[in-house]
Design a protein around this motif. Structure first.
Motif, mmCIF file in Angstrom:
data_model
loop_
_atom_site.group_PDB
_atom_site.id
_atom_site.type_symbol
_atom_site.label_atom_id
_atom_site.label_comp_id
_atom_site.label_asym_id
_atom_site.label_seq_id
_atom_site.Cartn_x
_atom_site.Cartn_y
_atom_site.Cartn_z
ATOM 1 N N VAL A 1 0.845 -1.196 0.000
ATOM 2 C CA VAL A 1 0.000 0.000 0.000
ATOM 3 C C VAL A 1 0.884 1.250 0.000
ATOM 4 O O VAL A 1 0.588 2.223 -0.697
ATOM 5 C CB VAL A 1 -0.944 0.006 1.215
ATOM 6 N N GLN A 2 1.963 1.223 0.753
ATOM 7 C CA GLN A 2 2.905 2.338 0.742
ATOM 8 C C GLN A 2 3.462 2.557 -0.664
ATOM 9 O O GLN A 2 3.645 3.699 -1.100
ATOM 10 C CB GLN A 2 4.047 2.087 1.725
ATOM 11 N N PRO B 1 -6.087 -3.549 4.497
ATOM 12 C CA PRO B 1 -5.812 -2.374 3.662
ATOM 13 C C PRO B 1 -5.283 -2.722 2.272
ATOM 14 O O PRO B 1 -5.547 -2.010 1.312
ATOM 15 C CB PRO B 1 -4.771 -1.598 4.476
ATOM 16 N N SER B 2 -4.560 -3.842 2.151
ATOM 17 C CA SER B 2 -4.010 -4.216 0.842
ATOM 18 C C SER B 2 -5.119 -4.510 -0.160
ATOM 19 O O SER B 2 -5.089 -4.042 -1.304
ATOM 20 C CB SER B 2 -3.093 -5.439 0.978
ATOM 21 N N ALA B 3 -6.108 -5.297 0.265
ATOM 22 C CA ALA B 3 -7.212 -5.650 -0.630
ATOM 23 C C ALA B 3 -8.034 -4.421 -0.987
ATOM 24 O O ALA B 3 -8.410 -4.221 -2.155
ATOM 25 C CB ALA B 3 -8.094 -6.707 0.030
ATOM 26 N N LEU B 4 -8.301 -3.575 0.012
ATOM 27 C CA LEU B 4 -9.099 -2.381 -0.257
ATOM 28 C C LEU B 4 -8.342 -1.399 -1.149
ATOM 29 O O LEU B 4 -8.944 -0.718 -1.979
ATOM 30 C CB LEU B 4 -9.506 -1.709 1.051
ATOM 31 N N ALA B 5 -7.024 -1.328 -0.986
ATOM 32 C CA ALA B 5 -6.227 -0.424 -1.816
ATOM 33 C C ALA B 5 -6.317 -0.827 -3.285
ATOM 34 O O ALA B 5 -6.445 0.024 -4.175
ATOM 35 C CB ALA B 5 -4.770 -0.428 -1.353
ATOM 36 N N HIS C 1 -6.366 8.862 0.692
ATOM 37 C CA HIS C 1 -6.762 7.454 0.535
ATOM 38 C C HIS C 1 -6.034 6.595 1.568
ATOM 39 O O HIS C 1 -6.632 5.735 2.225
ATOM 40 C CB HIS C 1 -6.398 6.944 -0.863
ATOM 41 N N ALA C 2 -4.717 6.809 1.680
ATOM 42 C CA ALA C 2 -3.895 5.981 2.561
ATOM 43 C C ALA C 2 -4.343 6.111 4.009
ATOM 44 O O ALA C 2 -4.430 5.114 4.732
ATOM 45 C CB ALA C 2 -2.425 6.372 2.410
#
Length: 298
Positions: free
Chosen positions: A181-182, A204-208, A194-195
């Motif tokens: 995500v970063q 957070p990875s899936a949503l990103a 967003h972050a």
């Protein structure tokens, strides 16, 4: 630290180090600063511990063209090279030094300072933070380095840098996000807004990935993170007794604590009471060791 350091370095505080570095002048500036020395460029060497390793070729070419036309406006900060006192090591200004080489300058202006190895690293980090082209992750990592390596508190950093504590806290919370995500943030595929919204998500990875694929706005992302997985309970069902939305003060405190230790902190405070529970989420054994170290400090 030696008493004959000419009042340079950490003895003067972070604000004094920042004054030494200063922001890089704009290409339109026409009045060069007064240097301490003019030295042959071949006697100046980069700092081997410089934390910034990438220099954009296009930006270097633009800077080289400006230097060729107007010279180096802001002198490069150097110290005597530890291995050879007749040579100099760059403390701040490696971009200008590289661009000066491209512009085929034979001599360059320098400001000679007396810094220890530790102070050189601190100044290098400060210089990087002051650069306008840093992405939010790089900026947050710079603040984290200043806190971890040199013991600066978040409150002191905010005061010295002229920024609000909430700005630093929100920025450093980005370091809690998974590396993938970063990376999306670094690449500009998602914004800092967003972050920040993704930090509170369970995944957070899936949503990103969903945010990027659907081109969601920050507000839509915030709504997405608040949406609970389907548990078989109808959307109109009332929440279970005792479930309450956290107040703004609690959320702010969670953010401050999370930024301070670099890990996700959650506070469960019983409404109307004085008791509650704090939980810290760690992502590796190294982070667990860090929690133990913090708790064992007396």
């Amino acid at each position: 630290m030696s008493n004959n350091k000419k009042n340079r370095g950490l003895g003067r505080g972070l604000s004094a180090l920042m004054a030494d570095v200063g922001p890089e002048p704009t290409p339109s500036a026409t009045t060069p600063a007064r240097p301490d020395l003019i030295v042959p460029i071949e006697r100046v060497f980069p700092n081997p511990d410089q934390p910034r390793r990438s220099f954009t070729p296009d930006q270097l070419e633009d800077l080289a063209a400006s230097i060729k036309a107007k010279g180096i406006i802001q002198p490069i900060i150097v110290r005597a090279r530890p291995s050879n006192k007749d040579e100099y090591e760059i403390v701040a200004g490696e971009r200008r030094w590289r661009a000066a080489q491209m512009a085929q300058l034979h001599d360059i202006p320098v400001l000679l300072r007396e810094f220890s190895d530790t102070e050189v690293l601190e100044v290098a980090i400060i210089e990087n933070i002051q650069r306008a082209d840093l992405n939010p992750v790089e900026e947050a990592m710079g603040y984290r380095q200043l806190m971890d390596k040199f013991g600066h508190t978040q409150e002191k950093l905010a005061e010295e840098l002229g920024k609000s504590r909430s700005y630093l806290a929100n920025l450093m919370r980005l370091l809690q996000l998974p590396s993938d995500v970063q990376e999306l943030l670094v690449e500009g595929k998602i914004s800092a807004g967003h972050a920040r919204a993704l930090i509170t998500s369970d995944d957070p990875s899936a949503l990103a990935k969903q945010v990027v694929a659907q081109g969601l706005s920050v507000r839509a992302t915030e709504a997405l993170t608040k949406k609970k997985p389907d548990t078989g309970v109808s959307a109109g069902a009332k929440p279970r007794s005792g479930s309450t939305e956290k107040d703004a003060d609690t959320k702010a405190l969670e953010g401050d604590l999370s930024a301070a230790i670099g890990m996700q902190v959650q506070i469960a405070h019983k409404p109307g009471g004085e008791s509650g529970q704090i939980s810290i989420k760690y992502a590796s054994l190294d982070q667990l060791d860090e929690i133990c170290r913090i708790l064992s400090v007396t």
